[in-house]
Scaffold this motif. Sequence first.
Motif, PDB file in Angstrom:
ATOM      1  N   THR A  23      -1.530  -3.272  17.277  1.00  0.00           N
ATOM      2  CA  THR A  23      -0.119  -3.025  16.934  1.00  0.00           C
ATOM      3  C   THR A  23       0.071  -3.042  15.410  1.00  0.00           C
ATOM      4  O   THR A  23       0.762  -2.188  14.852  1.00  0.00           O
ATOM      5  CB  THR A  23       0.790  -4.099  17.576  1.00  0.00           C
ATOM      6  OG1 THR A  23       0.480  -4.182  18.958  1.00  0.00           O
ATOM      7  CG2 THR A  23       2.254  -3.761  17.390  1.00  0.00           C
ATOM      8  N   VAL A  24      -0.560  -4.020  14.754  1.00  0.00           N
ATOM      9  CA  VAL A  24      -0.445  -4.111  13.291  1.00  0.00           C
ATOM     10  C   VAL A  24      -0.996  -2.827  12.659  1.00  0.00           C
ATOM     11  O   VAL A  24      -0.388  -2.266  11.729  1.00  0.00           O
ATOM     12  CB  VAL A  24      -1.189  -5.348  12.747  1.00  0.00           C
ATOM     13  CG1 VAL A  24      -1.271  -5.312  11.215  1.00  0.00           C
ATOM     14  CG2 VAL A  24      -0.492  -6.626  13.200  1.00  0.00           C
ATOM     15  N   ALA A  25      -2.137  -2.352  13.193  1.00  0.00           N
ATOM     16  CA  ALA A  25      -2.736  -1.138  12.626  1.00  0.00           C
ATOM     17  C   ALA A  25      -1.806   0.059  12.825  1.00  0.00           C
ATOM     18  O   ALA A  25      -1.530   0.806  11.868  1.00  0.00           O
ATOM     19  CB  ALA A  25      -4.093  -0.868  13.278  1.00  0.00           C
ATOM     20  N   ALA A  26      -1.315   0.231  14.039  1.00  0.00           N
ATOM     21  CA  ALA A  26      -0.485   1.412  14.335  1.00  0.00           C
ATOM     22  C   ALA A  26       0.821   1.374  13.545  1.00  0.00           C
ATOM     23  O   ALA A  26       1.164   2.322  12.832  1.00  0.00           O
ATOM     24  CB  ALA A  26      -0.196   1.483  15.834  1.00  0.00           C
ATOM     25  N   LEU A  27       1.555   0.259  13.669  1.00  0.00           N
ATOM     26  CA  LEU A  27       2.855   0.187  13.001  1.00  0.00           C
ATOM     27  C   LEU A  27       2.702   0.018  11.485  1.00  0.00           C
ATOM     28  O   LEU A  27       3.548   0.480  10.715  1.00  0.00           O
ATOM     29  CB  LEU A  27       3.698  -0.957  13.579  1.00  0.00           C
ATOM     30  CG  LEU A  27       4.051  -0.814  15.070  1.00  0.00           C
ATOM     31  CD1 LEU A  27       5.035  -1.899  15.493  1.00  0.00           C
ATOM     32  CD2 LEU A  27       4.656   0.550  15.367  1.00  0.00           C
ATOM     33  N   GLY A  28       1.627  -0.639  11.083  1.00  0.00           N
ATOM     34  CA  GLY A  28       1.370  -0.796   9.648  1.00  0.00           C
ATOM     35  C   GLY A  28       1.176   0.550   8.985  1.00  0.00           C
ATOM     36  O   GLY A  28       1.721   0.810   7.904  1.00  0.00           O
ATOM     37  N   VAL A  29       0.426   1.425   9.653  1.00  0.00           N
ATOM     38  CA  VAL A  29       0.189   2.762   9.089  1.00  0.00           C
ATOM     39  C   VAL A  29       1.496   3.569   9.070  1.00  0.00           C
ATOM     40  O   VAL A  29       1.818   4.242   8.082  1.00  0.00           O
ATOM     41  CB  VAL A  29      -0.914   3.503   9.886  1.00  0.00           C
ATOM     42  CG1 VAL A  29      -0.943   4.984   9.528  1.00  0.00           C
ATOM     43  CG2 VAL A  29      -2.267   2.871   9.588  1.00  0.00           C
ATOM     44  N   VAL A  30       2.262   3.468  10.161  1.00  0.00           N
ATOM     45  CA  VAL A  30       3.547   4.193  10.202  1.00  0.00           C
ATOM     46  C   VAL A  30       4.458   3.689   9.075  1.00  0.00           C
ATOM     47  O   VAL A  30       5.100   4.475   8.367  1.00  0.00           O
ATOM     48  CB  VAL A  30       4.231   4.001  11.584  1.00  0.00           C
ATOM     49  CG1 VAL A  30       5.658   4.542  11.563  1.00  0.00           C
ATOM     50  CG2 VAL A  30       3.412   4.678  12.677  1.00  0.00           C
ATOM     51  N   PHE A  51       0.832  -1.213   0.000  1.00  0.00           N
ATOM     52  CA  PHE A  51       0.000   0.000   0.000  1.00  0.00           C
ATOM     53  C   PHE A  51       0.866   1.261   0.000  1.00  0.00           C
ATOM     54  O   PHE A  51       0.496   2.280  -0.577  1.00  0.00           O
ATOM     55  CB  PHE A  51      -0.972  -0.020   1.191  1.00  0.00           C
ATOM     56  CG  PHE A  51      -2.006  -1.103   1.072  1.00  0.00           C
ATOM     57  CD1 PHE A  51      -3.006  -1.042   0.107  1.00  0.00           C
ATOM     58  CD2 PHE A  51      -1.964  -2.218   1.888  1.00  0.00           C
ATOM     59  CE1 PHE A  51      -3.943  -2.056  -0.028  1.00  0.00           C
ATOM     60  CE2 PHE A  51      -2.898  -3.245   1.770  1.00  0.00           C
ATOM     61  CZ  PHE A  51      -3.890  -3.158   0.807  1.00  0.00           C
ATOM     62  N   GLY A  52       2.023   1.176   0.656  1.00  0.00           N
ATOM     63  CA  GLY A  52       2.955   2.308   0.664  1.00  0.00           C
ATOM     64  C   GLY A  52       3.477   2.591  -0.734  1.00  0.00           C
ATOM     65  O   GLY A  52       3.549   3.742  -1.162  1.00  0.00           O
TER      66      GLY A  52
END
Lengths: 217, 236
Positions: free
Chosen positions: A89-96, A33-34
């Motif tokens: 954690t996946v959501a937070a770090l995934g977005v970062v 996605f990035g």
Amino acid sequence: MFSILIEYQHLFLGGFLTTIKLLLSIMLVGIPFGVLLGVTGGRYSPIVSWFVSSLRFMTKVIPVLVLLFWLHFPLQAILGIVVDPFWTTVAALGVVNLIAVAFIIQSELKLLPVSYREAGITLGMTKGQIVRYIELPILMKRALPNVLLTQAAMLEYTLFASLISVPELFRVSQSINAMVYDPVSIYSLLVLFFVIILAPLHIFVTFYKKKNTIQYD
Amino acid sequence: MIKVKKLTKKYISIDGSEEGIIDISFDVNQGEVVCILGPSGSGKSTLLKVLSGLNKSDSGAIDFEDNATFGYVSQEYTLWPHLNVLENLVLAPCLKNKDKKSEIEKEAVKLLERFGLEKYKTSYPHDLSGGQKQRVALIRSLMVKPKILFLDEVTSSLDPELTRSILDLVRALASDGYTMLLVTHHIPFAKSIADRIFFLKSGKMIANESADDFFSNQNNIEIQSFVADITHNYKD
């Protein structure tokens, strides 16, 4: 040190697998996605580019741990939901990760001289051929080291998941230490783990950069 | 060979002013060498970009006789940095004729030999001087067997010594019979190579004359002054 590893191998293995699962999930969210967002911002949409740059700024000024806690406690309280800490954690770090990767790709695309594309067009290459044989290889060589280093940072950030009770390697190490109290051995094992994973990665990136440096005229 | 009728392309430059070309018409015959002169912002590069298809015109028509193919080399260094010299030369033609790779490579080596660059065939662009990069870019444009060459200030970023090597190559190509439209600020070179001169100012063509007439019987004071200035600035 290794006797503890052998004695509690099932716990260490569980923690190790959780850490790896976390990292892979974060990469799965962040990289494809990035790249997609970065290409859109770097090539097609100034609005998306501005959006990516703004989010990048936000992730620089908001510490990852604060973001993780905000998603885990206040946001879930506001929404009246409870999400498994692993997925928080996946959501937070995934977005970062997604924002970092998008920013790297977007920046590299903007630096890529238009004249390379123009040369391809005037030589009769199709758009697809230009992307495949010219832009993508150059982009890969220039962006890959930074994308890899970002993934290394993500692995380090997974340690924060222990603070919201995700049973990853650090959390497991703390639990084992609480049972046997041998911090030197246990945390040395943790050091060893990170050295084994991250040292080759950093060495690879250093050599890759040396071998594949592409300077634009 | 090339027929251009009322070609117009306008755009807003970085400083906010309108630039481009307005209502330009001309014919170029096969084997003719045309130098395009004019002050900065007069539309010279825009004209070549529109002719080579890199920019779309707002209006007007361009006819290339017999679907003539063309090559374009710009003032910027355009060699692909991740490919060596030989790979730069063969990539585009090999993509068109995948089964003729060895023939194409032989042809590329021949061209490199002809222009004294064979020893650089495995070098990467960052190992080459500016002049060598531009010569390779010119040779690369020949690999697609063009009948027409559009050259946009190919010596602008080079010092006089390196400029000479490029100009010699362009002279050799002119004597090979390529039809050429080239933008240059190098008046002695233009005098020596051009059959015809186009002079552009503010997007309009204000002179389309034989090189002899342009340089020897010039009545336009503005052009006389431009030629005098530029000859002084670009002495080598």
